[in-house]
Design a protein around this motif. Structure first.
Motif, short mmCIF file in Angstrom:
data_model
loop_
_atom_site.label_atom_id
_atom_site.label_comp_id
_atom_site.label_asym_id
_atom_site.label_seq_id
_atom_site.Cartn_x
_atom_site.Cartn_y
_atom_site.Cartn_z
N GLN A 1 2.56 -38.37 -20.96
CA GLN A 1 2.29 -37.03 -21.48
C GLN A 1 3.32 -36.75 -22.57
OE1 GLN A 1 -0.19 -35.13 -20.55
NE2 GLN A 1 -0.59 -35.27 -18.35
N MET A 2 2.87 -36.24 -23.73
CA MET A 2 3.80 -35.98 -24.83
C MET A 2 4.80 -34.89 -24.48
SD MET A 2 1.34 -36.11 -28.16
CE MET A 2 0.15 -37.46 -28.34
N THR A 3 6.04 -35.06 -24.94
CA THR A 3 7.11 -34.10 -24.72
C THR A 3 7.94 -33.97 -26.01
OG1 THR A 3 8.81 -35.69 -24.07
CG2 THR A 3 7.33 -34.93 -22.33
N PRO A 4 8.77 -32.93 -26.12
CA PRO A 4 9.77 -32.93 -27.19
C PRO A 4 10.65 -34.17 -27.09
CG PRO A 4 9.62 -30.77 -26.19
CD PRO A 4 8.81 -31.69 -25.32
N LEU A 5 11.18 -34.62 -28.20
CA LEU A 5 12.02 -35.80 -28.19
C LEU A 5 13.25 -35.56 -27.32
CD1 LEU A 5 12.81 -37.99 -31.26
CD2 LEU A 5 14.56 -37.54 -29.57
N GLY A 6 13.52 -36.51 -26.43
CA GLY A 6 14.66 -36.39 -25.53
C GLY A 6 14.30 -35.87 -24.16
N ASP A 7 13.10 -35.31 -24.00
CA ASP A 7 12.68 -34.81 -22.69
C ASP A 7 11.81 -35.81 -21.95
OD1 ASP A 7 14.01 -32.48 -23.11
OD2 ASP A 7 12.24 -31.24 -23.50
N GLY A 8 11.51 -36.94 -22.56
CA GLY A 8 10.62 -37.91 -21.95
C GLY A 8 11.32 -39.17 -21.50
N ASP A 9 10.54 -40.23 -21.31
CA ASP A 9 11.03 -41.48 -20.73
C ASP A 9 11.25 -42.59 -21.74
OD1 ASP A 9 11.09 -40.81 -17.91
OD2 ASP A 9 8.91 -40.70 -18.01
N LEU A 10 10.91 -42.38 -23.01
CA LEU A 10 11.02 -43.46 -23.97
C LEU A 10 12.46 -43.63 -24.42
CD1 LEU A 10 7.78 -42.96 -26.09
CD2 LEU A 10 8.14 -44.24 -23.99
N ASN A 11 12.90 -44.88 -24.48
CA ASN A 11 14.30 -45.20 -24.74
C ASN A 11 14.53 -45.40 -26.23
OD1 ASN A 11 16.91 -46.28 -24.83
ND2 ASN A 11 16.67 -47.26 -22.84
N PHE A 12 14.72 -44.28 -26.95
CA PHE A 12 14.92 -44.35 -28.39
C PHE A 12 16.24 -45.02 -28.73
CE2 PHE A 12 11.24 -42.15 -29.81
CZ PHE A 12 10.91 -41.28 -28.79
N GLN A 13 17.24 -44.88 -27.90
CA GLN A 13 18.52 -45.54 -28.14
C GLN A 13 18.32 -47.04 -28.21
OE1 GLN A 13 21.71 -44.04 -28.41
NE2 GLN A 13 22.57 -46.04 -28.90
N GLN A 14 17.67 -47.58 -27.21
CA GLN A 14 17.42 -49.02 -27.19
C GLN A 14 16.54 -49.44 -28.37
OE1 GLN A 14 14.66 -50.64 -24.33
NE2 GLN A 14 16.01 -52.37 -23.92
N PHE A 15 15.52 -48.65 -28.62
CA PHE A 15 14.57 -49.01 -29.67
C PHE A 15 15.27 -49.12 -31.03
CE2 PHE A 15 11.57 -48.27 -33.00
CZ PHE A 15 10.46 -49.02 -32.62
N PHE A 16 15.90 -48.04 -31.48
CA PHE A 16 16.46 -48.03 -32.83
C PHE A 16 17.68 -48.92 -32.95
CE2 PHE A 16 13.90 -44.11 -33.27
CZ PHE A 16 13.25 -44.43 -34.45
N GLN A 17 18.44 -49.08 -31.86
CA GLN A 17 19.60 -49.96 -31.95
C GLN A 17 19.17 -51.41 -32.07
OE1 GLN A 17 22.85 -48.96 -29.41
NE2 GLN A 17 23.76 -51.00 -29.50
#
Length: 371
Positions: free
Chosen positions: A308-324
């Motif tokens: 389910q879509m959420t504001p960035l940072g409120d969900g489960d996707l690991n943006f830290q891992q992704f962009f790093q």
């Protein structure tokens, strides 16, 4: 190899109730096996004062590369004047986004309510609003068709864009012939865009990372019925010219694809399981992805998409891992998007509130680098 002479191709509560550094052991193993850097699940370098003194903290997504696609706040861009106190139209909404901190804008149309000016706004007037607020247009979701492409390039040039794109796949077909035909068109349009100092890009939804039907027995229409195991857009990567055709990964839809598109029937008629990894598909060709949709989601297997879509940072996707892991952080531009951000008549300010939350959380992504 990617063409580093393309425009701007210079390689080089807060964030989530979930731990951004909790990469799964399986994901870490896959990344390590591919010879890519593996994000640690802690900060061991800082545990040793001797190491810490040699490091400094920098933003993982540089401030100048943090953007928003206006689709997220489309309710306020298109709103007629009202007395709610919530910004409406390009002039007021873009001023608010700049105040939040965004530096870049991806467009999703160029119109607003005609009640604001008594007529439709022009691209030249939108460009002035961008300039007045220190904003840069980094792309657009336009209709990419040969007959109207030069007109779209004219608008993009007026707005100062270095990228021009679409929110649709090059084709919705599962069959190889249609992707081959689309590649011929996109190579030519990409050549035209490059001649005017721009990159042409396409944006994915989950179906783009489903499997190509390109093998096996044919049906009554003469179409093949099985798969070699290659995914549609990954085939498109290989048959388009890297000088002319680029991509904008929607991170949310890529993880939906990982959830939904796991099995195919091989030429022998056997069902095969193959997990899609959004990180690895980018890391292998990272400078073909100048833009990203930084869209977050809560894992929810009760819904067809698995999130389910959420504001960035409120969900489960690991943006830290992704962009790093994908690297080239000075090259990539992250546009926040949330399709479901508008709050309707009951909460007219919701999409702009979510934009503010998402910007703060995007800003909180950091990386340790040597001094």
């Amino acid at each position: 190899m990617p063409d580093h002479t393309a425009p701007d191709a210079t390689p080089t509560g807060r964030l989530s109730r979930r731990s951004l550094l909790a990469a799964s052991a399986g994901a870490a193993a896959a990344i390590g096996a591919a010879g890519l850097p593996v994000l640690a699940t802690g900060t061991p370098a800082l545990a040793n004062p001797g190491n810490a003194s040699k490091l400094r903290v920098e933003p993982l997504i540089p401030a100048r590369n943090r953007g928003i696609i206006l689709y997220s706040v489309r309710d306020r861009i298109t709103a007629a004047p009202d007395d709610s106190g919530v910004p409406y139209g390009f002039e007021r909404v873009l001023a608010r986004l700049a105040e939040i901190g965004y530096k870049e804008i991806e467009f999703a149309g160029y119109t607003q309510s005609t009640e604001i000016l008594g007529r439709q706004i022009t691209p030249a007037e939108i460009r002035k609003i961008l300039d007045d607020n220190g904003l840069v247009a980094n792309g657009t979701h336009a209709s990419i068709q040969p007959a109207t492409f030069q007109q779209q390039l004219d608008i993009a040039e007026e707005l100062g864009m270095k990228n021009i794109g679409t929110g649709s796949d090059p084709t919705s077909s599962a069959y190889k012939a249609e992707w081959d035909a689309a590649a011929d068109i996109w190579n030519e349009l990409g050549r035209q865009a490059r001649a005017r100092g721009m990159r042409l890009y396409t944006h994915n939804h989950d179906a783009a990372y489903s499997f190509l039907i390109d093998r096996g027995p044919r049906d009554a229409q003469g179409r093949q019925t099985r798969s070699s195991g290659i995914r549609r857009l990954e085939y498109f990567f290989e048959i388009t010219d890297p000088r002319y055709v680029f991509f904008e990964l929607d991170i949310y839809w890529a993880y939906v694809a990982r959830y939904k598109h796991q099995k195919y029937v091989n030429p022998a008629g056997q069902e095969v399981t193959d997990l899609f990894d959004p990180i690895l598909t980018v890391a292998d060709r990272t400078t073909r992805f100048p833009l990203f949709h930084a869209k977050d989601g809560d894992r929810d297997t009760s819904v067809p998409n698995g999130y389910q879509m959420t504001p960035l940072g409120d969900g489960d996707l690991n943006f830290q891992q992704f962009f790093q892991t994908i690297g080239e952080r000075n090259f990539h531009h992250a546009n926040w998007e949330m399709d479901t951000a508008p709050g309707g008549a009951d909460n007219k300010g919701q999409s702009l509130d979510f934009a503010a939350t998402s910007y703060r959380n995007m800003s909180d992504l950091t990386i340790y680098v040597e001094k």
